[in-house]
Structure formats: C-alpha cells, structure tokens
Design an enzyme around this catalytic site. Structure first.
Site, mmCIF file in Angstrom:
data_model
loop_
_atom_site.group_PDB
_atom_site.id
_atom_site.type_symbol
_atom_site.label_atom_id
_atom_site.label_comp_id
_atom_site.label_asym_id
_atom_site.label_seq_id
_atom_site.Cartn_x
_atom_site.Cartn_y
_atom_site.Cartn_z
ATOM 1 N N THR A 9 0.824 -1.226 0.000
ATOM 2 C CA THR A 9 0.000 0.000 0.000
ATOM 3 C C THR A 9 0.857 1.274 0.000
ATOM 4 O OG1 THR A 9 -0.063 -0.095 2.406
ATOM 5 C CG2 THR A 9 -1.904 -1.147 1.212
ATOM 6 N N GLY A 10 2.178 1.117 -0.002
ATOM 7 C CA GLY A 10 3.081 2.286 0.003
ATOM 8 C C GLY A 10 3.362 2.758 -1.412
ATOM 9 N N LEU A 11 4.077 3.896 -1.518
ATOM 10 C CA LEU A 11 4.400 4.478 -2.831
ATOM 11 C C LEU A 11 5.133 3.473 -3.716
ATOM 12 C CD1 LEU A 11 5.708 8.164 -2.416
ATOM 13 C CD2 LEU A 11 3.645 7.379 -3.583
ATOM 14 N N ARG A 37 -3.076 -2.342 10.133
ATOM 15 C CA ARG A 37 -4.242 -1.455 9.873
ATOM 16 C C ARG A 37 -4.776 -1.627 8.456
ATOM 17 N NH1 ARG A 37 0.011 2.189 9.897
ATOM 18 N NH2 ARG A 37 0.378 3.280 7.918
ATOM 19 N N ARG A 97 21.889 -4.076 2.710
ATOM 20 C CA ARG A 97 22.764 -3.688 1.592
ATOM 21 C C ARG A 97 24.252 -3.844 1.902
ATOM 22 N NH1 ARG A 97 19.466 1.837 0.444
ATOM 23 N NH2 ARG A 97 17.666 0.953 -0.652
ATOM 24 N N CYS A 126 17.953 4.225 -4.496
ATOM 25 C CA CYS A 126 17.572 4.776 -5.806
ATOM 26 C C CYS A 126 18.674 5.652 -6.404
ATOM 27 C CB CYS A 126 16.282 5.574 -5.687
ATOM 28 S SG CYS A 126 16.154 6.537 -4.208
ATOM 29 N N GLN A 153 16.935 15.403 -5.290
ATOM 30 C CA GLN A 153 16.059 14.259 -5.127
ATOM 31 C C GLN A 153 14.598 14.623 -4.969
ATOM 32 O OE1 GLN A 153 19.681 11.707 -3.063
ATOM 33 N NE2 GLN A 153 17.600 11.038 -2.675
ATOM 34 N N LYS A 205 25.287 6.267 1.539
ATOM 35 C CA LYS A 205 24.840 5.144 0.693
ATOM 36 C C LYS A 205 25.514 5.232 -0.682
ATOM 37 C CE LYS A 205 20.238 5.038 2.836
ATOM 38 N NZ LYS A 205 18.816 5.482 2.656
ATOM 39 N N HIS A 234 14.874 11.506 -9.572
ATOM 40 C CA HIS A 234 16.066 12.123 -8.974
ATOM 41 C C HIS A 234 16.990 12.583 -10.104
ATOM 42 C CE1 HIS A 234 14.687 10.753 -5.205
ATOM 43 N NE2 HIS A 234 15.484 9.716 -4.993
HETATM 44 C C1 2RA Z 1 15.205 9.093 -0.674
HETATM 45 N N1 2RA Z 1 16.608 7.282 -1.435
HETATM 46 O O1 2RA Z 1 15.098 9.549 -1.824
HETATM 47 C C2 2RA Z 1 15.597 7.666 -0.470
HETATM 48 C C3 2RA Z 1 14.381 6.822 -0.543
HETATM 49 N N2 2RA Z 1 14.645 5.464 -0.582
HETATM 50 O O2 2RA Z 1 14.926 9.720 0.364
#
Ligand code: 2RA
EC number: 1.2.1.11
Length: 329
Positions: A9-11, A37, A97, A126, A153, A205, A234
């Site tokens: 149900t998330g993005l 929920r 990761r 991402c 982003q 990351k 992004h």
């Molecule tokens: C951000 N990379 O854009 C993270 C989301 N996974 O905040």
C-alpha cells in the site's frame, strides 16, 4: 509464480504492482502484505482483487518470491523469517545492503553473482542505482578513480507524507510536516539522518553502495544529497575522474550501447534529461556529457531517472526476472 509484495500500500509497493503488470511478470497469485491497519483491504491487480494479509499469513501462503518495500526495521525482523521458509526476498530497504553475506544487485551490472543460495537480496538505494548505471560502462573501460556527486532528489523518495506536505504548501494549506522546513520553493540539503562524519546516510549510501556494487573500495566517492520540490525522478550532477583518459565520442558510444541507458544530449536544441521526461519510465537518462577541463581524465554528466521505478520497483522486479530466467529460486 506466487509473488508477495510486502508494503503493497506504500508508494513503491504501488509502483511494484504496476510494473509487475506492465512487464507481464508470471504472477499466478499475488499476496499483498501490509501493516495490521491495512489487513483485509482489497488490492486490484490485473483485473482480480486480492486481500491484504499480515506477515505470518503471507509466509504461510508460501510465495516463491517476496518483494519488500516496508522499511528497514520490518525487513530486519521479517526477511529472515520469509527466507527460512524458503521464500526468496528482494528488499528495497537499506537493512541488508552492506551485509557482506548479501548481494547488492543492479541486474545490468552484477546479476551474474546471484545464486540459488541467495535468499535475501538487497536492492540498492535509488540514487545509487541511477549513478552506477551511468558509470558502469565507463568504469569498465576507463576505471573510476574518484566521483563527486550532487543529487537533486524528488520528494517522492521521502514518501507520501512529504508529497502531501508539498501539495498542502502549494495549496496554501497548513498540514502535517514531513520536514521541519517548507519544501515548496526550497532546497533541503538533508536526505535521511546525519552521521558522525557530517554526511547524511543518503550521501554515505552513494559512497558505500557504489564501492560494493563495483567491488572496488579504492573508488573514492563524495556526495551531497539535496531534496527538491519535484516529482518524477532524482537528478544527479556527477563529476568522475578516471585512472585513464577517455575519448568523448567513445564515451557517448559506450553509454548509447548500454542497456537501460538513454543519452539525451544535444545542447544545440536544448536537449538534456529532466524529471518531467523521466517520470514513469524505467531508463536512466544521461546528458550534459562534457570533459572537465579543470582536471585530466575527468568527465561531467547529468543523470536523471524515476526513483520509484528503476530506482526501486523496476530494479527489484528485474532481479526477480533474472532469478526466474536462470532457475535460481
Ligand atoms: C530518498 N533514497 O530519496 C531515499 C528513498 N529510498 O529519500
């Protein structure tokens, strides 16, 4: 193939369902999984309705693959339980990761390292995915020495709350804040939390995941990650120094020949990548390709990609496709 989507149900979960249908992934049964929920809610997929279930119910339904996008804590707790039940987990969170026993995979770059023993596979962040996609063909030819990257982003990377905050601000409505500052007409140099070294987790990351994916800890990376009020993808300004010199025509050729890369680069007609073009697409778009005349063997690139697709859902599903195609389940 029984597929569980954890965080349905998330993005990102919603985009996973869209991409599974678009790519006609062989789903015989969908198991949408979400928090307590949401249990009982109906999720429509390829003309059928599926009831959202909890974690343990999903395990008991014995999916072949579980696509996770439910946050690091949930993944740390539940991914091992799914894996112990023989279910292959492909996880979008940062939880696994940097675990040395787990593969961190961008199929176009390092899927060949996958084996049937890999029951928890990490999907990179991402902003890492789009950067290594653009740099991989160049690294293989010229060997990267150092990367300086600034990211711009989309607020969709933060989640629904941030998208809602921007919508409210644009409509002049006071609402819940995902950020301590306005997003509208702003640029926030703060993605994820700050570490001891003054960098954010999002910036680190880009450092750590890039070195793992290229399997080369000598690659120096420094990053600044900025949140901007845009949807669609992004954007990244990348300055990359190689061990060896390059030919700019060959650089373009290498990028043009790379699966998943689209070169959009003709300044004579103002052609360059932008989130408005990348939105809803799976490619990584590269432009503003030019030599950095201030330093030898150094190149500037502008890279844009839909962070919810190649940056998350599509890369995850491409890993699943690779596992199926190579009988690695
Ligand atoms: C951000 N990379 O854009 C993270 C989301 N996974 O905040």
């Amino acid at each position: 193939m029984k597929i569980a989507v954890v965080g349905a149900t998330g993005l990102v979960g919603e985009v996973m369902l869209k991409v599974l249908a678009e790519r006609n992934f062989p789903v015989s049964e969908l198991i949408p999984v979400a928090s307590e929920r949401s249990i009982g809610k109906l999720i429509s997929f390829k003309g059928n309705d599926y009831k959202v279930v909890g974690m343990q119910t999903a395990i008991d339904m014995k999916p072949n693959i579980a696509l996770f996008s439910a946050g690091g804590d949930t993944s740390l707790l539940w991914a091992p339980k799914f894996a112990e039940a023989g279910i292959t987990v492909i996880d979008n969170s940062s939880a696994w990761r940097m675990d040395q026993s787990k593969r961190l995979v961008v199929p176009e770059i390092n899927a060949a390292q996958l084996t049937s023993e890999d029951k928890i596979i990490a999907n990179p962040n991402c902003s890492t995915i789009q950067m290594v996609m653009a740099l991989a063909p160049l690294h293989n030819t010229y060997k990267i020495k150092r990367i300086v990257v600034s990211t711009y982003q989309s607020i969709t990377g933060t989640g629904v709350k941030a998208v809602k905050q921007l919508e409210n601000e644009m409509a002049g409505i006071k609402g819940e804040m995902a950020y301590p500052y306005p997003i509208h007409q702003n640029a926030i140099p703060h993605c994820d939390v700050f570490e001891e070294n003054g960098y954010t987790k999002e910036e680190m990351k880009l450092v750590r995941e890039t070195q793992k994916i290229f399997d080369d800890r000598t690659i120096a990376v420094t990053a600044t990650a900025v949140r901007i009020p845009t949807a669609g993808g992004h954007s990244e300004s990348i300055n990359v120094e190689f061990e060896n010199d390059f030919d700019i025509v060959e650089v373009r050729h290498l990028l043009n020949e790379s699966p998943g890369i689209v070169v959009q680069d003709n300044i004579d007609v103002n052609t360059y990548p932008m989130p408005i073009y990348a939105n809803g697409k799976d490619d990584v778009f590269v432009g503003r390709i030019r030599r950095d005349s201030s330093q030898p063997n150094t190149l500037n690139l502008w890279v844009v990609s839909d962070n919810l697709r190649k940056g998350a859902a599509t890369n995850t599903i491409q890993i699943a496709e690779y596992l199926v195609a190579n009988n690695l389940l």
